[in-house]
Scaffold this motif. Structure first.
Motif, PDB file in Angstrom:
ATOM      1  N   LYS A 114       9.026  -5.271 -12.330  1.00 17.34           N
ATOM      2  CA  LYS A 114       9.225  -5.314 -11.192  1.00 17.34           C
ATOM      3  C   LYS A 114       8.820  -7.165 -11.805  1.00 17.34           C
ATOM      4  O   LYS A 114       7.767  -6.887 -12.759  1.00 17.34           O
ATOM      5  N   PRO A 115       8.400  -7.603 -10.947  1.00 11.70           N
ATOM      6  CA  PRO A 115       7.751  -9.702 -11.477  1.00 11.70           C
ATOM      7  C   PRO A 115       6.132  -9.315 -11.172  1.00 11.70           C
ATOM      8  O   PRO A 115       5.920  -8.412 -10.615  1.00 11.70           O
ATOM      9  N   VAL A 116       5.320  -9.833 -11.843  1.00  9.06           N
ATOM     10  CA  VAL A 116       3.833 -10.204 -11.714  1.00  9.06           C
ATOM     11  C   VAL A 116       3.653 -10.705 -10.309  1.00  9.06           C
ATOM     12  O   VAL A 116       3.814 -11.521  -9.909  1.00  9.06           O
ATOM     13  N   PHE A 117       2.586 -11.008 -10.302  1.00 10.27           N
ATOM     14  CA  PHE A 117       1.643 -11.110  -8.835  1.00 10.27           C
ATOM     15  C   PHE A 117       1.866 -12.975  -9.070  1.00 10.27           C
ATOM     16  O   PHE A 117       1.845 -13.415  -8.344  1.00 10.27           O
ATOM     17  N   ALA A 118       1.613 -13.761  -9.891  1.00  9.45           N
ATOM     18  CA  ALA A 118       1.898 -14.747 -10.328  1.00  9.45           C
ATOM     19  C   ALA A 118       3.171 -15.581  -9.566  1.00  9.45           C
ATOM     20  O   ALA A 118       3.000 -16.275  -9.215  1.00  9.45           O
TER      21      ALA A 118
ATOM     22  N   VAL B 213      -7.748  -7.325   1.075  1.00  4.35           N
ATOM     23  CA  VAL B 213      -8.298  -8.789   1.142  1.00  4.35           C
ATOM     24  C   VAL B 213      -9.074  -8.993  -0.197  1.00  4.35           C
ATOM     25  O   VAL B 213      -8.693  -9.990  -1.011  1.00  4.35           O
ATOM     26  N   GLY B 214      -9.913  -7.913  -0.751  1.00  7.33           N
ATOM     27  CA  GLY B 214     -10.894  -8.321  -1.636  1.00  7.33           C
ATOM     28  C   GLY B 214      -9.615  -7.612  -2.753  1.00  7.33           C
ATOM     29  O   GLY B 214      -9.912  -9.015  -3.861  1.00  7.33           O
ATOM     30  N   HIS B 215      -8.734  -6.690  -2.598  1.00  7.54           N
ATOM     31  CA  HIS B 215      -7.743  -6.858  -3.699  1.00  7.54           C
ATOM     32  C   HIS B 215      -6.380  -8.387  -3.718  1.00  7.54           C
ATOM     33  O   HIS B 215      -6.431  -8.726  -5.306  1.00  7.54           O
ATOM     34  N   MET B 216      -6.521  -9.175  -3.023  1.00 10.38           N
ATOM     35  CA  MET B 216      -6.110  -9.961  -2.789  1.00 10.38           C
ATOM     36  C   MET B 216      -6.313 -11.431  -3.100  1.00 10.38           C
ATOM     37  O   MET B 216      -5.838 -11.477  -4.280  1.00 10.38           O
ATOM     38  N   ASP B 217      -7.328 -10.882  -2.866  1.00 12.80           N
ATOM     39  CA  ASP B 217      -8.815 -12.853  -3.254  1.00 12.80           C
ATOM     40  C   ASP B 217      -8.918 -12.445  -4.393  1.00 12.80           C
ATOM     41  O   ASP B 217      -9.238 -13.293  -5.559  1.00 12.80           O
ATOM     42  N   ALA B 218      -8.681 -11.072  -5.465  1.00 14.12           N
ATOM     43  CA  ALA B 218      -9.134 -10.997  -7.056  1.00 14.12           C
ATOM     44  C   ALA B 218      -7.925 -11.277  -7.296  1.00 14.12           C
ATOM     45  O   ALA B 218      -7.377 -12.092  -8.483  1.00 14.12           O
ATOM     46  N   GLU B 219      -6.473 -11.026  -7.125  1.00 12.15           N
ATOM     47  CA  GLU B 219      -5.234 -11.351  -7.302  1.00 12.15           C
ATOM     48  C   GLU B 219      -5.619 -13.219  -7.786  1.00 12.15           C
ATOM     49  O   GLU B 219      -4.658 -13.288  -8.617  1.00 12.15           O
ATOM     50  N   PHE B 220      -6.008 -13.573  -6.265  1.00  9.42           N
ATOM     51  CA  PHE B 220      -5.034 -15.247  -6.806  1.00  9.42           C
ATOM     52  C   PHE B 220      -6.773 -15.884  -7.765  1.00  9.42           C
ATOM     53  O   PHE B 220      -6.479 -16.946  -8.269  1.00  9.42           O
ATOM     54  N   ALA B 221      -7.955 -14.864  -7.987  1.00 12.07           N
ATOM     55  CA  ALA B 221      -9.410 -15.602  -8.635  1.00 12.07           C
ATOM     56  C   ALA B 221      -8.251 -15.999  -9.888  1.00 12.07           C
ATOM     57  O   ALA B 221      -8.102 -16.313 -10.902  1.00 12.07           O
ATOM     58  N   ARG B 222      -7.296 -14.431 -10.089  1.00 12.53           N
ATOM     59  CA  ARG B 222      -7.340 -14.314 -11.599  1.00 12.53           C
ATOM     60  C   ARG B 222      -6.131 -15.416 -11.939  1.00 12.53           C
ATOM     61  O   ARG B 222      -6.409 -16.076 -13.403  1.00 12.53           O
ATOM     62  N   LEU B 223      -5.703 -16.492 -11.106  1.00 12.48           N
ATOM     63  CA  LEU B 223      -4.529 -16.929 -11.208  1.00 12.48           C
ATOM     64  C   LEU B 223      -4.663 -17.978 -11.972  1.00 12.48           C
ATOM     65  O   LEU B 223      -4.159 -19.300 -13.062  1.00 12.48           O
ATOM     66  N   GLN B 224      -6.184 -18.845 -11.210  1.00 11.42           N
ATOM     67  CA  GLN B 224      -7.067 -19.502 -11.870  1.00 11.42           C
ATOM     68  C   GLN B 224      -6.312 -20.904 -11.745  1.00 11.42           C
ATOM     69  O   GLN B 224      -6.024 -21.920 -12.488  1.00 11.42           O
ATOM     70  N   ALA B 225      -5.652 -21.348 -10.430  1.00  8.05           N
ATOM     71  CA  ALA B 225      -4.490 -22.924 -10.098  1.00  8.05           C
ATOM     72  C   ALA B 225      -4.795 -22.781  -9.018  1.00  8.05           C
ATOM     73  O   ALA B 225      -4.013 -23.528  -8.941  1.00  8.05           O
ATOM     74  N   GLY B 226      -5.987 -23.111  -8.632  1.00 10.16           N
ATOM     75  CA  GLY B 226      -6.574 -23.532  -7.421  1.00 10.16           C
ATOM     76  C   GLY B 226      -6.220 -23.094  -6.533  1.00 10.16           C
ATOM     77  O   GLY B 226      -6.242 -23.197  -5.225  1.00 10.16           O
ATOM     78  N   TYR B 227      -5.835 -22.011  -6.719  1.00  6.74           N
ATOM     79  CA  TYR B 227      -6.100 -20.658  -5.212  1.00  6.74           C
ATOM     80  C   TYR B 227      -7.044 -20.170  -5.079  1.00  6.74           C
ATOM     81  O   TYR B 227      -8.209 -20.467  -4.814  1.00  6.74           O
ATOM     82  N   GLN B 228      -6.825 -20.297  -2.761  1.00  6.52           N
ATOM     83  CA  GLN B 228      -7.911 -20.274  -2.767  1.00  6.52           C
ATOM     84  C   GLN B 228      -8.423 -18.387  -2.051  1.00  6.52           C
ATOM     85  O   GLN B 228      -7.262 -18.169  -1.871  1.00  6.52           O
ATOM     86  N   PRO B 229      -9.519 -18.516  -1.668  1.00  7.84           N
ATOM     87  CA  PRO B 229      -9.277 -17.081  -0.887  1.00  7.84           C
ATOM     88  C   PRO B 229      -8.734 -16.428   0.051  1.00  7.84           C
ATOM     89  O   PRO B 229      -8.040 -18.017   1.060  1.00  7.84           O
ATOM     90  N   THR B 230      -8.186 -15.591   0.797  1.00  9.78           N
ATOM     91  CA  THR B 230      -7.468 -15.225   1.451  1.00  9.78           C
ATOM     92  C   THR B 230      -7.918 -15.645   3.285  1.00  9.78           C
ATOM     93  O   THR B 230      -6.894 -16.186   4.415  1.00  9.78           O
ATOM     94  N   GLU B 231      -9.213 -15.693   3.707  1.00 12.72           N
ATOM     95  CA  GLU B 231     -10.090 -16.651   4.407  1.00 12.72           C
ATOM     96  C   GLU B 231      -9.223 -17.918   4.387  1.00 12.72           C
ATOM     97  O   GLU B 231      -9.638 -18.308   5.827  1.00 12.72           O
TER      98      GLU B 231
END
Length: 233
Positions: free
Chosen positions: A67-71, A95-113
């Motif tokens: 399967k694809p990775v989150f990125a 939301v906590g898991h989604m925000d943790a995934e966005f934070a791992r990308l380290q490419a300007g992704y912001q928290p869900t809210e």
């Protein structure tokens, strides 16, 4: 008003311990009507899924290998949910898991809210039903929503069921025959979208003068017998 009912499945409980998302399921509501549009993807978490989690959702490490990775799905997910109100049961978990995934990308992704409003249907249910069980299964029983196919948790299935529950819980109506309901692990392994176009307009029936008069008399009778009739206030 555009709402997205969302659910996730994960490798374990706490993203602070490195647990990852392995499935995301979303269904779309516009003006409290199911549109048939949905987003569904399985994700390779790049770590082992805990046995306790597999017992809940049935998604195995072998199933997730290709399967694809989150990125690879993050931009499609954000495009689907951006600007909508997310309806999530126990929102801090997902939301906590989604925000943790966005934070791992380290490419300007912001928290869900920062790009979505979030409504926690568990908090809503607790406010409406204090002291009662408010799990998704308990709410299905309370509001007459069929969850007989829910042998294991699944993000898309649970999002579809939660959409039904949310509409019933907040006084709306729901279509119970959603399109392309996938059961179990053999669902989509890629991002999927479905759109229904050219739907005929709903026929609107208005009450006759006689029906309105009978309705008014009934309301007044309720008031006279000691009840509190909100429609007369």
């Amino acid at each position: 008003m555009r709402q997205i009912v969302l659910d996730t499945e994960t490798t374990g409980i706490n993203p602070a311990d490195g647990h990852r998302i392995i499935e995301i399921g979303c269904v779309e509501l516009i003006d409290r009507k199911l549109t048939g549009n949905h987003f569904h993807v399985y994700i390779n978490p790049q770590r082992v899924v805990e046995e306790e989690a597999i017992a809940v959702h049935g998604i195995t490490n072998d199933f997730l290998e290709d399967k694809p990775v989150f990125a690879q799905v993050a931009d499609d997910l954000i495009e689907f949910i951006r600007g909508a109100q997310l309806v999530i049961h126990n929102a801090p978990f997902d939301v906590g898991h989604m925000d943790a995934e966005f934070a791992r990308l380290q490419a300007g992704y912001q928290p869900t809210e920062t790009f979505c409003d979030v409504l926690d249907s568990l908090k809503l249910a607790r406010d409406m039903r204090p002291g009662q069980r408010n799990s998704l299964d308990a709410l299905c029983k309370a509001y007459g929503v069929d969850n007989s196919s829910r042998q294991l948790h699944g993000a898309l299935l649970d999002a579809e069921i939660l959409a039904d529950v949310y509409l019933m819980m907040t006084g709306g109506q729901t279509a119970l025959n959603l399109h392309n309901r996938q059961r179990g692990q053999q669902g989509a392994s890629e991002v999927q979208h479905q759109e229904i176009k050219n739907r005929p307009a709903l026929k609107v029936l208005t009450a006759s003068a006689d029906e309105l008069e009978q309705h008014q008399q009934r309301l007044e009778l309720v008031q006279q017998e000691g009840g509190k009739c909100l429609w007369l206030e």
